[in-house]
Design a protein around this motif. Structure first.
Motif, PDB file in Angstrom:
ATOM      1  N   GLN A 196       0.951  -1.689   0.124  1.00  0.00           N
ATOM      2  CA  GLN A 196       0.419   0.146  -0.238  1.00  0.00           C
ATOM      3  C   GLN A 196       0.860   1.310   0.291  1.00  0.00           C
ATOM      4  O   GLN A 196       0.624   1.635  -0.572  1.00  0.00           O
ATOM      5  CB  GLN A 196      -1.142  -0.415   1.345  1.00  0.00           C
ATOM      6  CG  GLN A 196      -1.759   1.098   1.685  1.00  0.00           C
ATOM      7  CD  GLN A 196      -3.086   1.106   2.430  1.00  0.00           C
ATOM      8  OE1 GLN A 196      -2.837   0.491   2.970  1.00  0.00           O
ATOM      9  NE2 GLN A 196      -3.875   2.306   2.893  1.00  0.00           N
ATOM     10  N   GLN A 197       1.784   1.325   1.054  1.00  0.00           N
ATOM     11  CA  GLN A 197       3.213   2.366   0.677  1.00  0.00           C
ATOM     12  C   GLN A 197       3.586   2.090  -0.101  1.00  0.00           C
ATOM     13  O   GLN A 197       3.497   3.585  -1.055  1.00  0.00           O
ATOM     14  CB  GLN A 197       3.955   2.621   2.086  1.00  0.00           C
ATOM     15  CG  GLN A 197       3.304   2.352   3.377  1.00  0.00           C
ATOM     16  CD  GLN A 197       4.461   1.851   4.305  1.00  0.00           C
ATOM     17  OE1 GLN A 197       4.885   0.385   4.121  1.00  0.00           O
ATOM     18  NE2 GLN A 197       4.308   2.566   5.646  1.00  0.00           N
ATOM     19  N   GLU A 240       1.271   4.258  -2.579  1.00  0.00           N
ATOM     20  CA  GLU A 240       0.334   5.731  -3.069  1.00  0.00           C
ATOM     21  C   GLU A 240       1.807   6.310  -2.899  1.00  0.00           C
ATOM     22  O   GLU A 240       1.821   7.868  -3.647  1.00  0.00           O
ATOM     23  CB  GLU A 240       0.544   5.588  -1.425  1.00  0.00           C
ATOM     24  CG  GLU A 240      -0.436   5.482  -0.245  1.00  0.00           C
ATOM     25  CD  GLU A 240      -0.658   5.473   1.162  1.00  0.00           C
ATOM     26  OE1 GLU A 240       0.352   5.937   1.788  1.00  0.00           O
ATOM     27  OE2 GLU A 240      -1.809   4.975   1.745  1.00  0.00           O
ATOM     28  N   CYS A 252       1.983   6.742  -6.785  1.00  0.00           N
ATOM     29  CA  CYS A 252       0.869   7.279  -7.605  1.00  0.00           C
ATOM     30  C   CYS A 252       1.157   8.860  -7.023  1.00  0.00           C
ATOM     31  O   CYS A 252       0.243   9.689  -7.178  1.00  0.00           O
ATOM     32  CB  CYS A 252      -0.430   6.912  -6.783  1.00  0.00           C
ATOM     33  SG  CYS A 252      -1.372   5.856  -7.298  1.00  0.00           S
ATOM     34  N   THR A 253       1.947   9.556  -5.600  1.00  0.00           N
ATOM     35  CA  THR A 253       2.107  10.797  -5.565  1.00  0.00           C
ATOM     36  C   THR A 253       3.050  11.249  -6.597  1.00  0.00           C
ATOM     37  O   THR A 253       4.120  11.135  -7.584  1.00  0.00           O
ATOM     38  CB  THR A 253       2.720  10.804  -4.059  1.00  0.00           C
ATOM     39  OG1 THR A 253       2.322  10.102  -3.005  1.00  0.00           O
ATOM     40  CG2 THR A 253       3.539  11.975  -3.805  1.00  0.00           C
TER      41      THR A 253
END
Length: 159
Positions: free
Chosen positions: A4-5, A8, A11-12
């Motif tokens: 998940q990290q 993230e 996608c940043t």
């Protein structure tokens, strides 16, 4: 760093990540390198498992097809396997040079039979005198690779 990290971070926007502190970028780069190393080790282990499990069957398929290399296909339960054993040919450069000279001496063009390429060691080129360099400069093109950055903590470099 969990999946998940990782998602993230991916996608940043880069512009947002570029504003992180240098410590955060250092940790991010090191965590990514650790994840990559673990992923590569995992892939290598799985490849060894697949080779052990399917190599004999793939060899038998190739033997049946009358070939030593290449792709063969077979099924294992609900899984279709495509097993590739690529051909890696190497040529003795000295022997090819001798053959090319014999072809040229017989009046034929060795380029009809052999791909001939030239290259110059950059280290040797840089050591040449300017008059020799100028003879070769028209044949030389400089391209750059992908930039890379290494990060280390200041306390590590000062110790």
């Amino acid at each position: 760093m969990n999946l998940q990290q990782i998602n993230e971070i991916i996608c940043t926007p880069v512009s947002t990540l570029a504003e992180l502190s240098s410590d955060s970028l250092f940790r991010l780069k090191n965590d990514a390198a650790d994840q990559l190393a673990m992923a590569k080790a995992l892939c290598e282990q799985v490849d060894r498992v697949l080779e052990q499990r399917y190599n004999t069957q793939a060899q038998q398929q190739r033997l049946s097809a009358g070939k030593d290399t290449g792709v063969v296909h077979f099924d294992d339960g609900e899984v279709h396997i495509s097993a590739d054993l690529p051909k890696r040919v190497t040529w003795d450069q000295k022997k090819l040079d001798e053959i090319a000279k014999r072809i040229a001496a017989s009046g034929e063009d060795p380029g009809q039979y052999i791909d001939i390429s030239y290259k110059v060691s950059e280290r040797k080129y840089e050591a040449w005198p300017d008059n020799l360099k100028s003879s070769f400069s028209g044949a030389r093109t400089l391209k750059t690779g992908k930039p890379s950055f290494r990060l280390s903590l200041l306390e590590e470099t000062q110790s």
